[in-house]
Design an enzyme around this catalytic site. Sequence first.
Site, PDB file in Angstrom:
ATOM      1  N   HIS A 123      -5.149   1.614   7.486  1.00 49.75           N
ATOM      2  CA  HIS A 123      -5.254   2.968   6.957  1.00 49.75           C
ATOM      3  C   HIS A 123      -5.987   3.799   8.004  1.00 49.75           C
ATOM      4  O   HIS A 123      -6.814   3.286   8.742  1.00 49.75           O
ATOM      5  CB  HIS A 123      -6.063   2.975   5.653  1.00 49.75           C
ATOM      6  CG  HIS A 123      -5.388   2.267   4.530  1.00 49.75           C
ATOM      7  ND1 HIS A 123      -4.610   2.923   3.612  1.00 49.75           N
ATOM      8  CD2 HIS A 123      -5.361   0.961   4.186  1.00 49.75           C
ATOM      9  CE1 HIS A 123      -4.146   2.058   2.734  1.00 49.75           C
ATOM     10  NE2 HIS A 123      -4.586   0.853   3.071  1.00 49.75           N
ATOM     11  N   CYS A 177       0.142  -0.616   4.571  1.00 53.88           N
ATOM     12  CA  CYS A 177      -0.429  -1.406   3.489  1.00 53.88           C
ATOM     13  C   CYS A 177       0.659  -1.883   2.518  1.00 53.88           C
ATOM     14  O   CYS A 177       1.482  -2.710   2.887  1.00 53.88           O
ATOM     15  CB  CYS A 177      -1.543  -0.627   2.809  1.00 53.88           C
ATOM     16  SG  CYS A 177      -2.667  -1.708   1.888  1.00 53.88           S
TER      17      CYS A 177
END
Length: 169
Positions: A142, A43
């Site tokens: 994630h 991310c």
Amino acid sequence: DADMVLIPGSKSTIADLAHFRAQGWDIDLQAHVRRGGHVLGICGGYQMLGKVIHDSGVENGVEADYEGLGLLDIETAFGEYKKKTVQVRKEIVADGPIFKNIKGDEIWGYEIHMGATKTPRTVFGDDGSIDESGTVVGTYLHGLFENENIRHALMIYLAEKKGVDYHPE
């Protein structure tokens, strides 16, 4: 002399990148890569690994371009993009040494991020990026290590590189 450095997500990518540099960790990371070490950014960590982050003022109120760590051939733009929050399934499409035995496998995770990233070499379907050597990888996924195939492929690869045995559960 870590085998792999993980750069996690961030709610303040630009501020955290500035802090990363202020600590001198950018120099350490470059040396790690030169020695053949691996890097995985998730991310915000993925965004930091690129060449540049274009911020229209969304993150810190100032329109500016910020130099990334330059380890991946990507550019990220914060702008008129809504925050993405979605569960996803992706196919592993990377040719890198870590993924060679699981290319074509499916993985799952979730994306929760601001911005859009352009890359010439994806890792997981339309997500992520990998450098030409296959040692620097970034993704928006994630929960990546919830995927047994990813965990095992990574551990097998790193163990082989060190010349040690790894026996999955």
